[in-house]
Structure formats: C-alpha cells, structure tokens
Design a protein around this motif. Sequence first.
Motif, PDB file in Angstrom:
ATOM      1  N   HIS A  75       0.943  -0.889  -0.473  1.00 52.48           N
ATOM      2  CA  HIS A  75      -0.267   0.180   0.096  1.00 52.48           C
ATOM      3  C   HIS A  75       1.185   1.563   0.254  1.00 52.48           C
ATOM      4  CE1 HIS A  75      -4.011   1.435   0.132  1.00 52.48           C
ATOM      5  NE2 HIS A  75      -3.812   1.984   0.814  1.00 52.48           N
TER       6      HIS A  75
ATOM      7  N   HIS B 248      -1.581  11.230   6.432  1.00 50.98           N
ATOM      8  CA  HIS B 248      -2.540  12.395   6.986  1.00 50.98           C
ATOM      9  C   HIS B 248      -3.302  11.238   7.429  1.00 50.98           C
ATOM     10  CE1 HIS B 248      -3.531   9.769   3.262  1.00 50.98           C
ATOM     11  NE2 HIS B 248      -4.735   9.515   3.642  1.00 50.98           N
TER      12      HIS B 248
ATOM     13  N   ASP C 294      -6.288   3.903   6.067  1.00 44.26           N
ATOM     14  CA  ASP C 294      -4.891   3.246   5.327  1.00 44.26           C
ATOM     15  C   ASP C 294      -3.860   3.963   5.662  1.00 44.26           C
ATOM     16  OD1 ASP C 294      -6.289   4.623   3.794  1.00 44.26           O
ATOM     17  OD2 ASP C 294      -5.565   3.896   1.834  1.00 44.26           O
ATOM     18  N   HIS C 295      -3.073   4.077   6.395  1.00 47.65           N
ATOM     19  CA  HIS C 295      -2.177   5.566   6.060  1.00 47.65           C
ATOM     20  C   HIS C 295      -1.876   5.670   7.904  1.00 47.65           C
ATOM     21  CE1 HIS C 295      -2.529   6.863   1.810  1.00 47.65           C
ATOM     22  NE2 HIS C 295      -3.429   5.884   2.746  1.00 47.65           N
TER      23      HIS C 295
ATOM     24  N   ASP D   5      -1.404   9.813  -0.350  1.00 46.69           N
ATOM     25  CA  ASP D   5      -2.518  10.603  -1.444  1.00 46.69           C
ATOM     26  C   ASP D   5      -2.662  11.438  -1.602  1.00 46.69           C
ATOM     27  OD1 ASP D   5      -3.403   7.955  -0.443  1.00 46.69           O
ATOM     28  OD2 ASP D   5      -5.018   8.687   0.899  1.00 46.69           O
TER      29      ASP D   5
ATOM     30  N   HIS E 266       0.328   2.513  -3.449  1.00 42.49           N
ATOM     31  CA  HIS E 266      -0.882   2.016  -3.373  1.00 42.49           C
ATOM     32  C   HIS E 266      -1.963   2.029  -4.627  1.00 42.49           C
ATOM     33  CE1 HIS E 266      -4.908   4.684  -1.436  1.00 42.49           C
ATOM     34  NE2 HIS E 266      -3.941   5.040  -0.863  1.00 42.49           N
TER      35      HIS E 266
HETATM   36 MN    MN Z   1      -4.902   5.878   0.867  1.00 45.40          MN
END
Ligand code: MN
Length: 219
Positions: free
Chosen positions: A9, A50, A54-55, A134, A184
């Motif tokens: 990711h 952020h 998923d981060h 992102d 990602h």
């Molecule tokens: Mn993301």
Amino acid sequence: MVRLSWLGHAAWQIEFSRCNVIIDPFLKGNPSASTSPEEVKSVDFVLVTHDHSDHLGDAVEIAKANKAKFVSIFETSNYARKGGLPDDMIIGMNIGSLNDFGAIRIGLVPAVHSGNPTGFIIKGDGKTIYHAGDTALFGDMKLIGDMYKPNVALLPIGGFFTMGPDEAVLAAKMIKADVTMPMHYNTFEAIKQDPERFARGLAGVTDVRILKPGESTEI
Ligand code: MN
Ligand code: NI
C-alpha cells in the motif's frame, strides 16, 4: 546508500546509515502487507501523511513499541496524543520547510486529497526521497521537484482515491526524480492497476522500479 522497502500500500521503510524511518504503516488489516506491526524493529521515526486508516494504520502502536518519534501535520499528531504517546515523542509540524532531526531532515509538502493531506520530503545521507501520500495530480509537484530535487519519488497510481497511472505519469515528469516507484495500488479491488502501464509512460524519463510488497531497493 539508502535502502527503501515497500511494505505494501503506502507503507515504506527507509534505512539511512544512522536512522530508520517508516511511513504510513498500515499493516494490520492490509491484505498486501509484507510484515506485521510486531515485526517492525529499530525504527526511529514514524511518519504519517494523513489520518485515513490506510495510512495512520498501526503508526501509534509502532511508535510506542520502538520509542520512535511520531511525525505528521499537527491535526494528525493529535491521534498520537490520544493514543498515549508522550508529548516529547510527537512532532506535529506543518507544510512549508525542511526541519532538522540530526541524521535526517524531514519536511511536509502539500497533497491534494480530503482531510489534512500531506506528502513528505525526507533527506539523509545526501539523498532526498519524496513520498507523495494520497494525492491527485497538481501543478505544484513541479515546484516540489524544482525545490527539493528528489532522488526518489513514491507516487500513488491506484486511482479512485488518488491519481491513476496516467495522472501519475505526468506527475513523475514534473517531479523528475532519478528513481520513481508506484504505490497505493492492487491492495483492494477498487485500486486495481497495471504498474507496467505507468512504467511504459515513463520510458526514458525516470528509472521506474516496480517492487512487490516486501521487496527492497537501494539508491
Ligand atoms: Mn489511502
Ligand atoms: Ni486517504
């Protein structure tokens, strides 16, 4: 020499000669993760672009276990505070400049996304790495390239939440890093992409290295 490992990711581990950095360590619940939070060792800085899950992922837990500093934009750093990390382990900076942390310098740069999105510039051992976080494609990526002259650019190519491969090709052309690596994508069905399409668009422009989660490369 600086070693970069893709953990799946947007998660990367970067090993400098005198310090180790992990970025966006979303490992638990990440179908593409190459490791688990418990296996992450000897990390000095945990960087979070952020606060999307998923981060932010396992960042607070990893910072605690490694006695590492948690580095993010101010608003995101509040999660570390709420998570029980002591104040002197939290670095809540903002976008604008590179800041000195001894062995490395770290700066936040803009990203175009929802919430309080950022990218990171990390400088150490004479090398500069840009992790875009992102983001959509935006014109000031050229400015980021001109200002920091990154040796490596880590760019999202999955689409749906971020740039897709075609937007990321133009981004890479503006940033002009020596090495460009996609991230990602292919974690979930919604961000399924062929990274070769991205690489083909950049033939002769930048050295595109396509890693598999768990693989490393050196610069
Ligand atoms: Mn993301
Ligand atoms: Ni996001």
